[in-house]
Structures are given as structure tokens and as C-alpha cells.
Write a protein that holds these residues in place. Structure first.
Motif, short mmCIF file in Angstrom:
data_model
loop_
_atom_site.label_atom_id
_atom_site.label_comp_id
_atom_site.label_asym_id
_atom_site.label_seq_id
_atom_site.Cartn_x
_atom_site.Cartn_y
_atom_site.Cartn_z
N ILE A 81 0.65 -1.20 -0.21
CA ILE A 81 0.00 -0.43 0.50
C ILE A 81 0.96 0.92 -0.10
O ILE A 81 0.60 2.33 -0.67
N GLY A 82 1.99 1.34 0.89
CA GLY A 82 2.63 2.57 0.62
C GLY A 82 4.15 3.03 -0.20
O GLY A 82 4.95 3.11 -0.45
N LEU A 83 4.02 1.71 -1.04
CA LEU A 83 4.81 1.63 -2.45
C LEU A 83 3.99 3.07 -3.15
O LEU A 83 3.65 3.31 -4.01
N ALA A 84 5.40 3.79 -3.13
CA ALA A 84 5.53 5.23 -4.54
C ALA A 84 5.04 5.07 -5.78
O ALA A 84 5.16 3.91 -6.35
N LEU A 85 5.37 5.42 -6.38
CA LEU A 85 4.52 5.75 -7.67
C LEU A 85 5.84 5.63 -8.34
O LEU A 85 6.35 6.48 -8.20
N GLY A 86 6.20 4.90 -8.93
CA GLY A 86 7.38 4.27 -10.08
C GLY A 86 7.93 3.63 -8.91
O GLY A 86 9.76 3.43 -10.11
N LYS A 87 8.20 3.49 -8.12
CA LYS A 87 9.39 2.71 -7.70
C LYS A 87 8.55 0.93 -7.31
O LYS A 87 7.33 0.53 -7.61
#
Length: 375
Positions: A81-87
Motif C-alpha cells: 500500500i505504501g509503495l510510491a508511484l514508479g517504485k
């Protein structure tokens, strides 16, 4: 599979034959184990310049829908859920007993999650994901996508000539690019310990892209043999050898893959299959029966799996799961599982090779320093 006629072929199959590859069965596919130059030369090519790997046997899929991140997080002990965009992040699919179904990579691409799973596991992985969370999000396999890995210190030099802008990526990030009208999704990651990229490309354009990359002066084709020696030098697990459904993440030493938010006391602690056991092993309330270690031999005698390991008293206390002669170090190296009392750095153990003990020492991974591009 013993009958080569039954083996699947990647979109680069004819190119491999043209390049003189020795083909072997792997994960149900006919795959190149090495080319004319041989494993050692291919290994050194990747460490010193750039190597191109065909990893199209691996599974690619998308999870689509507003609940996709929470749904995937329910299957793994990692922060989705906490994974940032593009990561991009490393993940572990677990059984209800807390053991490892597969390890995988996933990327937050905004409107969906993009997953890459191991080739030998992909059918089972997709079925597992569909059965567990298919009502919460769309599970879309991508069988018409090929996957190339370009690895080595000169990988960025070669790739940016064809795909300007890739040099802006850092380790464990990815975004969309275009090459001659073909849509590419490229991550800066890989399985060698070197800087490099993984390139998802439509199968119809894969051979043309591979030829364009191989036309760069820094790049040569690399087979499965060197892929294995490179990943072992980098201290990375191979599914089916070093991790499987008999091992938990903590036994495997993959504690680093479990973020604080999913651990005991975290905001979203537990809630994944086998959480009681995995978190219990992580915080010490549940006993470990064995631990993964890495070993370096004190003699130049190659140690291969499944060599048993003995202590000074001649008692069997573990087993090698991966082992070979390191091309970079010119020294036998290995991964193994041992009883917890033998996992301390500096401990001397003996691998039994053809009935003779080979002295080995527990060392810290990786064997060869990683050179990921982080900034």
C-alpha cells in the motif's frame, strides 16, 4: 522435461540458435545456458561491461483496480500500500504455513501493479493470486510480453543510445519508454549485483530490440550459466534451490524484505498467510530450526549442491543449496542451511565432496560488492 519438442520457446529462440547458444530445458522452456565464448567469459563480460539476458520465460502480470494494493498486501509480508508511484519492491508470496511459494518483483505503475514472477512458478503463482484476490482486483497475465535484462557497468551507456532518458532511473524504479514505436516498461534492477535494467517489450518487437542492443559495442549475449554464478556472487537466492515451500522468510534471512509497517507493532502488522509463525520467528518468540548462510571455501575444491555440511565432530548440521567456483574470486562459494548454532560469522564447517571434507567458513554476503545505481 526430457522431450525437447515439448519445450516452450521464447521470442528470441531463433536468435539464440543463430548466436550459437547451447540450449537446455529450464522452467519448461528451451533456454540458452551459454554461448560460444563460455560461462567464464560471459560472467566477466557482465562484471566488466554489459550482458544481455533473455528472461522471457518469467511471468509478467498486472493487478488492476482500486483495491489491488491492499489485496496483494494480504498475500505477502511486505508494504504494498505504501509503495510510491514508479517504485519497485521485492515481495514474497507465502503459503498458509508461512513458507515461500515464490519471490517476485512488483512496481506501482499508478493505474495498476506490475508483477514479475519466476518462470517455473508462474502458472501456480497466477492461479494462487487469482484464487485468493481475484474478486478484489483484475488479474491480467501478459503472455505476449517478452522480458530482457541488460546488466553490467556499461549497461546504461548502451541502453541510453537506443532509449534516451533511461539514465535518469535509479535502482528499484521504473517507467514507460518508447523504442521505434514499441512501448517499453523499463526498471533499473536485476539479478547480478551490477547496475542494469529489465525491459518488458511486446514479444513481436523483442528480437529487433535484442539485435539493436547486441549491436552496441559494450553488449554481448549471456546465458543461464553466468546468470547463476553472477547471482550467487551477489548473495541472491534462487527459487527452488535456496528458497521454496519448505523455507520461511526468516529461515532464509530475508528479514530485510519485511518492512516495519508489517511487523509486530506496525500499523498494518500481520494479516498475511502464516503471519503468526513468520512474525514469531522475526521477533524471537518462535524458534528457528535452521538458517541460511553463505560460505567461502578454504581450499580450491568446488562445492556444489546438495553437499552435506558437517561440524568439527563430524556431525551433519546442514546442506549446501547452491555452490560453484566463483569466476570473480577464483574461490569456491556456496549458500546453505544449517542449524542456528552454526550460523555465526567465522564458523568453520566442512562440506563433504566425494567423501572428503572441504573446510569452509561462514562469511557475510555478498561475495562481490554490489554496484546498484542508487543516486
Amino acid at each position: 522435461m526430457s522431450d525437447t519438442a515439448d519445450l516452450l520457446k521464447t521470442p528470441l529462440h531463433e536468435l539464440h540458435l543463430e548466436l550459437g547458444a547451447r540450449m537446455v530445458p529450464f522452467a519448461g522452456y528451451s533456454m540458452p545456458v551459454q554461448y560460444k565464448s563460455g560461462l567464464i567469459a560471459e560472467h566477466k563480460q557482465t562484471r566488466e561491461s554489459a550482458g544481455l539476458f533473455d528472461v522471457s520465460h518469467m511471468g509478467q502480470l498486472q493487478l488492476v483496480g482500486p483495491d489491488a494494493a491492499a489485496a496483494l498486501e494480504s498475500l505477502m509480508p511486505v508494504d504494498v500500500i505504501g509503495l510510491a508511484l514508479g517504485k519497485q519492491r521485492y515481495g514474497l508470496l507465502l503459503t498458509d504455513e508461512g513458507t515461500i511459494i515464490d519471490d517476485l518483483m512488483f512496481v506501482n505503475r499508478g493505474d495498476h501493479l506490475f508483477l514479475i514472477v519466476n518462470g517455473a512458478c508462474k502458472a501456480g503463482d497466477i492461479a494462487h493470486i487469482q484464487a485468493r484476490i481475484g474478486t478484489r482486483c483484475q488479474v491480467r497475465p501478459l503472455p505476449d510480453q517478452a522480458l530482457l535484462a541488460l546488466q553490467g557497468p556499461q549497461a546504461v551507456t548502451a541502453l541510453q543510445r537506443l532509449v534516451p532518458g533511461v539514465q535518469a532511473l535509479v535502482f528499484m524504479t521504473g517507467r514507460d519508454f518508447d523504442w521505434q514505436g514499441a512501448p517499453l516498461f523499463i526498471t533499473r534492477s536485476g539479478y547480478t549485483g551490477e547496475d542494469g535494467f529489465e525491459i518488458s517489450v511486446p514479444a513481436a518487437q523483442a528480437e529487433a530490440l535484442a539485435r539493436a542492443l547486441l549491436a552496441q559495442p559494450e553488449v554481448k549475449p549471456i546465458g543461464l550459466g553466468a546468470r547463476n554464478s553472477l547471482r550467487l556472487e551477489a548473495g541472491l537466492c534462487l527459487y527452488g534451490n535456496d528458497i521454496d515451500t519448505s523455507t520461511t522468510p526468516i529461515e532464509a534471512g530475508l528479514n530485510w524484505a519485511i518492512q516495519k509497517v508489517r511487523r509486530t507493532g506496525g500499523a498494518r502488522a500481520g494479516g498475511f498467510p502464516g503471519a503468526d509463525l513468520v512474525l514469531g520467528q522475526l521477533d524471537g518468540s518462535r524458534k528457528l530450526e535452521r538458517q541460511r548462510i553463505v560460505l567461502a571455501a578454504k581450499e580450491r575444491v568446488p562445492v556444489r549442491e546438495p553437499a552435506p555440511l558437517e561440524n568439527l565432530d563430524g556431525q551433519t548440521i546442514g546442506q549446501v543449496t547452491s555452490g560453484l567456483l566463483s569466476p570473480t574470486l577464483d574461490r569456491p562459494i556456496a549458500m546453505a542451511y544449517v542449524k542456528p548454532g552454526y550460523a555465526t560469522l567465522g564458523t568453520e564447517l566442512f562440506a563433504m565432496v566425494r567423501g572428503k571434507p572441504v573446510p569452509m567458513e561462514v562469511v557475510a554476503p555478498p561475495f562481490v560488492p554490489t554496484r546498484y545505481h542508487r543516486v
